[in-house]
Design a protein around this motif. Structure first.
Motif, mmCIF file in Angstrom:
data_model
loop_
_atom_site.group_PDB
_atom_site.id
_atom_site.type_symbol
_atom_site.label_atom_id
_atom_site.label_comp_id
_atom_site.label_asym_id
_atom_site.label_seq_id
_atom_site.Cartn_x
_atom_site.Cartn_y
_atom_site.Cartn_z
ATOM 1 N N GLY A 116 0.793 -1.218 0.000
ATOM 2 C CA GLY A 116 0.000 0.000 0.000
ATOM 3 C C GLY A 116 0.827 1.269 0.000
ATOM 4 N N ALA A 344 -5.179 -4.333 5.570
ATOM 5 C CA ALA A 344 -6.153 -3.797 4.616
ATOM 6 C C ALA A 344 -7.559 -4.311 4.917
ATOM 7 C CB ALA A 344 -5.759 -4.173 3.191
ATOM 8 N N MET A 384 -14.692 3.784 5.561
ATOM 9 C CA MET A 384 -14.729 2.338 5.795
ATOM 10 C C MET A 384 -15.995 1.889 6.534
ATOM 11 S SD MET A 384 -12.681 -0.005 4.761
ATOM 12 C CE MET A 384 -12.305 -1.737 4.966
ATOM 13 N N GLU A 411 -16.954 2.402 0.263
ATOM 14 C CA GLU A 411 -15.640 1.930 -0.178
ATOM 15 C C GLU A 411 -15.541 0.411 -0.228
ATOM 16 O OE1 GLU A 411 -12.450 4.877 1.642
ATOM 17 O OE2 GLU A 411 -13.981 4.366 3.126
ATOM 18 N N ASN A 434 -11.208 4.436 -5.316
ATOM 19 C CA ASN A 434 -9.931 3.742 -5.181
ATOM 20 C C ASN A 434 -10.075 2.489 -4.330
ATOM 21 O OD1 ASN A 434 -9.133 6.044 -6.482
ATOM 22 N ND2 ASN A 434 -7.941 6.878 -4.800
ATOM 23 N N ASP A 435 -10.599 2.661 -3.108
ATOM 24 C CA ASP A 435 -10.769 1.501 -2.232
ATOM 25 C C ASP A 435 -11.893 0.597 -2.709
ATOM 26 O OD1 ASP A 435 -8.810 1.334 -0.271
ATOM 27 O OD2 ASP A 435 -9.700 2.941 0.909
ATOM 28 N N GLN A 438 -10.389 -1.686 -5.082
ATOM 29 C CA GLN A 438 -9.507 -2.637 -4.416
ATOM 30 C C GLN A 438 -10.279 -3.787 -3.786
ATOM 31 O OE1 GLN A 438 -5.792 -2.031 -1.601
ATOM 32 N NE2 GLN A 438 -7.614 -1.307 -0.536
ATOM 33 N N TYR A 439 -11.349 -3.463 -3.100
ATOM 34 C CA TYR A 439 -12.089 -4.498 -2.402
ATOM 35 C C TYR A 439 -13.018 -5.275 -3.331
ATOM 36 C CZ TYR A 439 -10.270 -2.415 1.854
ATOM 37 O OH TYR A 439 -9.429 -1.948 2.828
ATOM 38 N N ASP A 444 -4.648 -5.195 -4.603
ATOM 39 C CA ASP A 444 -4.016 -4.025 -3.997
ATOM 40 C C ASP A 444 -4.016 -2.885 -5.003
ATOM 41 O OD1 ASP A 444 -2.228 -2.100 -3.009
ATOM 42 O OD2 ASP A 444 -1.093 -3.603 -1.893
ATOM 43 N N ARG A 445 -4.589 -1.773 -4.616
ATOM 44 C CA ARG A 445 -4.777 -0.676 -5.571
ATOM 45 C C ARG A 445 -3.491 0.036 -5.947
ATOM 46 N NH1 ARG A 445 -5.562 4.468 -2.975
ATOM 47 N NH2 ARG A 445 -5.677 4.337 -0.721
#
Length: 556
Positions: A116, A344, A384, A411, A434-435, A438-439, A444-445
């Motif tokens: 990250g 993460a 989050m 996110e 962005n997140d 990733q999720y 991993d972004r």
């Protein structure tokens, strides 16, 4: 014959020019015996101090985003743990330059393993190593090339100290072999308004003087382009700049549909530039800058003073405050468990309030105190958020402090899929693409090899954006996007077509997005959104939308 190199595009626009490469790092001589370890250690400490002082001086002169980045790098240079490790290696018989190289390699490995944000800082550490070794050897400090004419800068990666000094009148664009979309190179290139392509492995083979044509939007570098391609790119650039100069004020589509255009703010050093931008406020005020690089959390008075400065700078405009997003790639000793195996997916963002409720309470009290008497329109959102219960509890805490507008960031896929329930208990939603990427894609972004999965044009991601925007619209709740996707003028049209109400980005990206909106109706945006959502993949989505937009321009 031209050939095409692929990478990750940063910003907008194109640039053509001859390549000028960064000079290689200083070469290490053969190891030598250490006659006086104390003197050897003192020489290293002196060199490190000189490097840190030079970076601090550059930080003060650069100001803004660049100054903030350089200041952080200067602190990294003076890290006592790093210096102690160098001293230990010298005591074992390793000479200064080799001890610096070995110690920095150890710390680099730790940063890379952490992943990250911390992995992206490995390039900063490489730069500190090279500067320190050069001083120890009496060699010139590595720096930018000066061929005597404008050029496209090509490097393995760029350190903040070099990127901060780039002159856009000389450096036409950037191409780096390594780096990701949130590396310091990318952040500073965007702040400077320079087109860039990072994570471009093929750039390693480029040579000085070779002509290249880079397209930031496409993330491509054309090597030895034909004159016609360069001419057409220059004409497109000229038209783009003219369109951008012709539009100002609040965001609107061609038929008058309002779209809030806001800036992202991550440090007080960025405040003057952000406040001066032609924006309707701040769509993402990242408060982590107050908490990073500290052993203890800042108190309420310190936080209040910082938040008040921001609210005063944006008098009469909206400021969306994101509460502390600690954990994952931003570990804090007072908020993050050192033994988390997968940070993460661990206790990060709003989840830290379950471990230390007072951390959030103090921050909300500080925001409320700063908002009292302010003419800014203060909104507060939590990062989050995963389930509606979290959103409801956060909203209740916000309102208990007298702050009227509480929101949740979307996110994680769970939040997008249950966005309707989140909207029932919140006043607004903000999508962090962005997140969310990733999720959604379990990638991993910040990893360049996974850039295709993390492309914000991915139809699956757009489906989640559409679900969130639709849920917000059903309950009359505004939904914004504050991730990197908002800064792409073409993708911004798609997001508006999906139902997004506001877009937040780096100040330098506002003109291009504003001009794109002004050239298209809401109906156009919806048609583009349908093209992108129903595409087979991200590349097809981008191609279909761009083709449709080009057809509109030809028919206009």
């Amino acid at each position: 014959m031209s050939r095409l190199l692929d990478g990750i595009g940063v910003g907008t626009g194109s640039a053509a020019g001859p390549v000028a490469r960064m000079a290689p790092p200083p070469a290490l001589p053969a190891p030598r015996p250490v006659a006086d370890p104390a003197a050897e250690t003192a020489a290293v400490r002196r060199s490190v101090g000189e490097v840190a002082a030079e970076l601090a001086d550059r930080a003060e002169r650069a100001g803004g985003v660049a100054g903030e980045v350089l200041e952080a790098q200067a602190l990294m240079a003076a890290d006592p743990t790093l210096l102690d490790r160098v001293a230990a290696l010298i005591a074992e018989g390793t000479d200064g330059p080799h001890a610096v190289t070995a110690a920095y390699a150890e710390f680099r490995a730790l940063l890379t393993a952490a992943g990250g944000y911390l992995a992206e800082r490995a390039a900063d550490l490489d730069d500190l190593r090279d500067r320190t070794v050069a001083r120890l050897l009496g060699l010139p400090t590595p720096g930018l090339p000066d061929p005597g004419h404008p050029y496209v800068l090509v490097a393995e990666d760029l350190a903040p100290a070099d990127t901060a000094l780039l002159d856009p009148a000389v450096v036409l664009g950037l191409v780096t072999v390594r780096g990701g979309p949130t590396s310091h190179t990318a952040i500073l290139a965007k702040a400077l308004g320079l087109p860039a392509v990072v994570g471009c492995a093929g750039a390693a083979g480029l040579t000085d003087g070779q002509l290249v044509l880079l397209h930031a939007a496409e993330g491509t570098v054309e090597v030895d382009p034909e004159p016609g391609a360069v001419r057409r790119a220059a004409e497109r650039e000229q038209r783009r700049r003219e369109r951008e100069r012709g539009v100002s004020g609040p965001g609107r589509t061609a038929d008058g549909h309002p779209v809030g255009l806001l800036v992202n703010l991550g440090a007080l050093a960025e405040l003057d530039g952000a406040a001066a931008a032609d924006a309707e406020g701040v769509g993402l005020f990242r408060t982590e800058f107050l908490f990073l690089d500290r052993a203890e959390a800042p108190g309420q008075a310190e936080q209040t003073a910082a938040y008040r400065r921001v609210f005063e700078a944006f008098t009469g405009r909206k400021v969306v405050v994101r509460t502390l997003d600690a954990g994952a790639d931003k570990p804090l000793p007072f908020a993050t468990a050192a033994d988390e195996e997968n940070p993460a997916l661990g206790v990060r963002g709003l989840r830290t309030a379950t471990r230390d409720p007072e951390l959030l309470e103090t921050q909300l009290a500080a925001v409320a105190a700063a908002a009292r008497g302010s003419a800014a329109e203060v909104w507060v959102m939590a990062p989050m958020v995963s389930v509606p219960r979290e959103a409801a509890e956060f909203a209740a805490r916000v309102r208990a402090h007298g702050l009227p507008l509480a929101g949740a960031m979307v996110e994680v896929p769970a939040a997008a899929l249950r966005a309707g329930r989140l909207a029932e208990v919140c006043d607004f939603l903000s999508i962090g693409t962005n997140d969310l990427s990733q999720y959604t894609f379990a990638a991993d972004r910040l990893l360049a090899p996974l850039a295709a999965l993390l492309d914000p044009w991915q139809p699956a991601l757009l489906d989640l954006v559409a679900a969130t925007a639709g849920a917000g619209a059903a309950l009359g709740r505004p939904v914004g996007v504050c991730g990197e996707a908002a800064a792409d003028p073409e993708l911004a049209l798609v997001l508006v077509g999906l139902g997004v109400n506001s877009l937040s980005m780096a100040p330098s990206c506002l003109p291009a997005v504003r001009a794109a909106l002004a050239a298209h109706t809401l109906g156009d945006c919806r048609e583009l959104a349908e093209l992108a959502r129903t595409a087979a993949d991200a590349e097809t989505a981008r191609t279909l939308v761009r083709r449709s937009m080009n057809a509109e321009l030809r028919n206009a």
